[in-house]
Design an enzyme around this catalytic site. Structure first.
Site, PDB file in Angstrom:
ATOM      1  N   PHE A   1      40.353  35.554  38.021  1.00  0.00           N
ATOM      2  CA  PHE A   1      38.935  35.181  38.088  1.00  0.00           C
ATOM      3  C   PHE A   1      38.153  36.019  39.114  1.00  0.00           C
ATOM      4  O   PHE A   1      37.075  36.546  38.808  1.00  0.00           O
ATOM      5  CB  PHE A   1      38.863  33.686  38.430  1.00  0.00           C
ATOM      6  CG  PHE A   1      37.488  33.120  38.571  1.00  0.00           C
ATOM      7  CD1 PHE A   1      36.802  32.632  37.462  1.00  0.00           C
ATOM      8  CD2 PHE A   1      36.873  33.033  39.813  1.00  0.00           C
ATOM      9  CE1 PHE A   1      35.532  32.085  37.593  1.00  0.00           C
ATOM     10  CE2 PHE A   1      35.606  32.482  39.948  1.00  0.00           C
ATOM     11  CZ  PHE A   1      34.938  32.010  38.838  1.00  0.00           C
TER      12      PHE A   1
ATOM     13  N   LYS B   1      28.193  26.689  33.975  1.00  0.00           N
ATOM     14  CA  LYS B   1      29.188  25.605  34.004  1.00  0.00           C
ATOM     15  C   LYS B   1      28.524  24.217  33.974  1.00  0.00           C
ATOM     16  O   LYS B   1      29.102  23.262  33.459  1.00  0.00           O
ATOM     17  CB  LYS B   1      30.110  25.776  35.215  1.00  0.00           C
ATOM     18  CG  LYS B   1      31.061  26.972  35.062  1.00  0.00           C
ATOM     19  CD  LYS B   1      31.988  26.786  33.849  1.00  0.00           C
ATOM     20  CE  LYS B   1      32.979  27.913  33.664  1.00  0.00           C
ATOM     21  NZ  LYS B   1      33.911  27.705  32.558  1.00  0.00           N
TER      22      LYS B   1
ATOM     23  N   ALA C   1      43.723  33.038  26.445  1.00  0.00           N
ATOM     24  CA  ALA C   1      45.152  32.754  26.656  1.00  0.00           C
ATOM     25  C   ALA C   1      45.903  33.944  27.245  1.00  0.00           C
ATOM     26  O   ALA C   1      47.111  33.877  27.427  1.00  0.00           O
ATOM     27  CB  ALA C   1      45.792  32.338  25.332  1.00  0.00           C
TER      28      ALA C   1
ATOM     29  N   TYR D   1      26.294  31.504  37.322  1.00  0.00           N
ATOM     30  CA  TYR D   1      27.626  30.985  36.966  1.00  0.00           C
ATOM     31  C   TYR D   1      27.589  29.448  37.012  1.00  0.00           C
ATOM     32  O   TYR D   1      28.063  28.780  36.084  1.00  0.00           O
ATOM     33  CB  TYR D   1      28.711  31.531  37.906  1.00  0.00           C
ATOM     34  CG  TYR D   1      30.083  30.948  37.589  1.00  0.00           C
ATOM     35  CD1 TYR D   1      30.723  31.249  36.385  1.00  0.00           C
ATOM     36  CD2 TYR D   1      30.718  30.081  38.470  1.00  0.00           C
ATOM     37  CE1 TYR D   1      31.970  30.701  36.074  1.00  0.00           C
ATOM     38  CE2 TYR D   1      31.962  29.533  38.165  1.00  0.00           C
ATOM     39  CZ  TYR D   1      32.583  29.851  36.962  1.00  0.00           C
ATOM     40  OH  TYR D   1      33.809  29.301  36.650  1.00  0.00           O
TER      41      TYR D   1
ATOM     42  N   VAL E   1      40.979  28.325  41.776  1.00  0.00           N
ATOM     43  CA  VAL E   1      42.283  28.513  41.137  1.00  0.00           C
ATOM     44  C   VAL E   1      42.642  29.995  41.248  1.00  0.00           C
ATOM     45  O   VAL E   1      41.822  30.860  40.926  1.00  0.00           O
ATOM     46  CB  VAL E   1      42.266  28.132  39.637  1.00  0.00           C
ATOM     47  CG1 VAL E   1      43.690  28.120  39.078  1.00  0.00           C
ATOM     48  CG2 VAL E   1      41.578  26.791  39.405  1.00  0.00           C
TER      49      VAL E   1
HETATM   50  P1  NDP Z   1      41.055  34.741  34.153  1.00  0.00           P
HETATM   51  O1  NDP Z   1      40.161  35.898  34.428  1.00  0.00           O
HETATM   52  O2  NDP Z   1      42.446  34.795  34.678  1.00  0.00           O
HETATM   53  O3  NDP Z   1      41.113  34.460  32.576  1.00  0.00           O
HETATM   54  C1  NDP Z   1      39.960  34.516  31.776  1.00  0.00           C
HETATM   55  C2  NDP Z   1      40.356  34.494  30.312  1.00  0.00           C
HETATM   56  O4  NDP Z   1      39.170  34.480  29.511  1.00  0.00           O
HETATM   57  C3  NDP Z   1      41.169  35.714  29.906  1.00  0.00           C
HETATM   58  O5  NDP Z   1      42.259  35.317  29.117  1.00  0.00           O
HETATM   59  C4  NDP Z   1      40.181  36.558  29.110  1.00  0.00           C
HETATM   60  O6  NDP Z   1      40.880  37.232  28.072  1.00  0.00           O
HETATM   61  C5  NDP Z   1      39.264  35.475  28.512  1.00  0.00           C
HETATM   62  N1  NDP Z   1      37.947  36.018  28.209  1.00  0.00           N
HETATM   63  C6  NDP Z   1      37.024  36.471  29.096  1.00  0.00           C
HETATM   64  N2  NDP Z   1      35.946  36.954  28.451  1.00  0.00           N
HETATM   65  C7  NDP Z   1      36.199  36.813  27.119  1.00  0.00           C
HETATM   66  C8  NDP Z   1      35.472  37.156  25.951  1.00  0.00           C
HETATM   67  N3  NDP Z   1      34.267  37.733  25.997  1.00  0.00           N
HETATM   68  N4  NDP Z   1      36.028  36.858  24.739  1.00  0.00           N
HETATM   69  C9  NDP Z   1      37.245  36.292  24.667  1.00  0.00           C
HETATM   70  N5  NDP Z   1      37.983  35.942  25.749  1.00  0.00           N
HETATM   71  C10 NDP Z   1      37.465  36.223  26.958  1.00  0.00           C
HETATM   72  O7  NDP Z   1      40.290  33.462  34.726  1.00  0.00           O
HETATM   73  P2  NDP Z   1      40.670  31.898  34.772  1.00  0.00           P
HETATM   74  O8  NDP Z   1      41.946  31.623  34.115  1.00  0.00           O
HETATM   75  O9  NDP Z   1      40.496  31.484  36.180  1.00  0.00           O
HETATM   76  O10 NDP Z   1      39.446  31.308  33.960  1.00  0.00           O
HETATM   77  C11 NDP Z   1      39.583  30.499  32.808  1.00  0.00           C
HETATM   78  C12 NDP Z   1      38.460  29.477  32.782  1.00  0.00           C
HETATM   79  O11 NDP Z   1      38.557  28.641  33.925  1.00  0.00           O
HETATM   80  C13 NDP Z   1      37.054  30.086  32.816  1.00  0.00           C
HETATM   81  O12 NDP Z   1      36.223  29.358  31.953  1.00  0.00           O
HETATM   82  C14 NDP Z   1      36.629  29.871  34.275  1.00  0.00           C
HETATM   83  O13 NDP Z   1      35.229  29.803  34.415  1.00  0.00           O
HETATM   84  C15 NDP Z   1      37.299  28.546  34.546  1.00  0.00           C
HETATM   85  N6  NDP Z   1      37.496  28.210  35.959  1.00  0.00           N
HETATM   86  C16 NDP Z   1      38.179  29.066  36.805  1.00  0.00           C
HETATM   87  C17 NDP Z   1      38.345  28.726  38.127  1.00  0.00           C
HETATM   88  C18 NDP Z   1      39.018  29.627  39.113  1.00  0.00           C
HETATM   89  O14 NDP Z   1      38.803  29.464  40.338  1.00  0.00           O
HETATM   90  N7  NDP Z   1      39.864  30.568  38.698  1.00  0.00           N
HETATM   91  C19 NDP Z   1      37.864  27.432  38.645  1.00  0.00           C
HETATM   92  C20 NDP Z   1      37.155  26.639  37.676  1.00  0.00           C
HETATM   93  C21 NDP Z   1      37.014  27.010  36.386  1.00  0.00           C
HETATM   94  P3  NDP Z   1      40.617  38.742  27.601  1.00  0.00           P
HETATM   95  O15 NDP Z   1      40.107  39.500  28.781  1.00  0.00           O
HETATM   96  O16 NDP Z   1      41.961  39.201  27.084  1.00  0.00           O
HETATM   97  O17 NDP Z   1      39.632  38.584  26.508  1.00  0.00           O
HETATM   98  C1  8X3 Z   2      35.481  28.734  39.712  1.00  0.00           C
HETATM   99  C2  8X3 Z   2      35.422  28.054  41.018  1.00  0.00           C
HETATM  100  O1  8X3 Z   2      34.097  27.904  43.215  1.00  0.00           O
HETATM  101  O2  8X3 Z   2      34.535  30.123  42.303  1.00  0.00           O
HETATM  102  O3  8X3 Z   2      34.745  28.061  38.751  1.00  0.00           O
HETATM  103  O4  8X3 Z   2      32.921  28.689  41.259  1.00  0.00           O
HETATM  104  S1  8X3 Z   2      34.178  28.732  41.974  1.00  0.00           S
END
Ligand code: NDP
Ligand code: 8X3
Length: 250
Positions: free
Chosen positions: A188, A155, A10, A151, A184
């Protein structure tokens, strides 16, 4: 009575946007992450709209995960909605030169971490015979792309686990949803490329999905009537056709 939602990851991106969206609807929030300063900031911001509690733990750490969830005060103990969102890609390398630490991170966080958090929360849902689990998968869980190997594997596992949860939790009336976004614009790519400036190019030349776009769909899913479960959503920005085809202006 307002629902209580626990959101992992979050502190950034999709998880943080979902916290903001839920707060607008008065949903009580348990916000999780490892970066305490960010947890404090979001706690302060959203406490004006709803009740907020924060938990700092690494989802890779089994004991810390169970201890954190066990430590919730009585007014936050009943969790109606679990958003399994914490996760990232680490690296983008062909399988033959992939980095073992990156592989461990992706499997340990995206797959095992999701399982630990779910295991800590599911028993109270089965006992009450209610609840909603939303797993954030990815288009990478439906389609493998070059250098995405591990990755994408993580997923694909999230999607299989989601389907397994939906089957096993069916007798208990628990809803299980997979939300699978494409690109998104969040932190990431900074995480995936470990701060390399290449990350800045990922979202250039087109309008990627924004974290708020995903949060709105999550809010839609959790607000359906009792007999409706949104089982699986694949979301792309208009410029993206699949994992490898993105219409860019540059
Ligand atoms: P961000 O990097 O912006 O956010 C990732 C979040 O995950 C952070 O809040 C981080 O919090 C938390 N996190 C990471 N590792 C840990 C850990 N070991 N323990 C606890 N918390 C952790 O990425 P997104 O918001 O893009 O990603 C969120 C989800 O969406 C992921 O599962 C990602 O695979 C998925 N996703 C993202 C896409 C994209 O293109 N961005 C597309 C499809 C899916 P903190 O570092 O404070 O612990
Ligand atoms: C995040 C989207 O295309 O980078 O899951 O794998 S992609």
């Amino acid at each position: 009575m307002n629902k209580t939602a626990l959101i992992t990851g979050a502190t950034s991106g999709i998880g943080r946007a979902t916290a903001h969206e839920f707060a607008k609807h008065g949903i009580k929030l348990i916000l999780c992450g490892r970066r305490q300063e960010r947890l404090d900031t979001i706690h302060k911001a959203l406490s004006k709209q709803t009740d907020v509690y924060t938990l700092n733990f690494d989802v890779r750490d089994k004991k810390a995960t169970f201890d954190a969830i066990d430590s919730l005060p009585s007014n936050f103990k009943t969790i109606d909605v679990l958003i399994n969102n914490a996760g990232n890609a680490h690296g983008l390398d062909p399988i033959q030169t992939g980095n073992l630490e990156d592989w461990d991170a992706m499997m340990d966080i995206n797959v095992k971490g999701l399982l630990y958090v779910s295991k800590a929360i599911i028993p109270q849902m089965t006992e009450r015979k209610s609840g909603h689990i939303i797993n954030i998968g990815s288009s990478a869980g439906k389609e493998v792309y070059p250098k995405g190997n591990v990755y994408c594997g993580s997923k694909h596992a999230v999607l299989a686990i989601t389907e397994g949860m939906r089957i096993d939790l069916n007798p208990f009336g628990i809803k299980v949803t997979a939300i699978n976004p494409g690109l998104v614009e969040t932190e990431f790519s900074q995480v995936r490329f470990k701060g390399d400036p290449i990350a800045d190019n990922v979202y250039k030349g087109y309008k990627a999905l924004q974290p708020e776009d995903i949060a709105e769909v999550i809010q839609f899913a959790i607000s359906r009537p009792a007999h409706v479960n949104i089982a699986d959503v694949l979301m792309f920005c208009t410029a993206q056709a699949n994992s490898t085809i993105v219409k860019k202006d540059i």
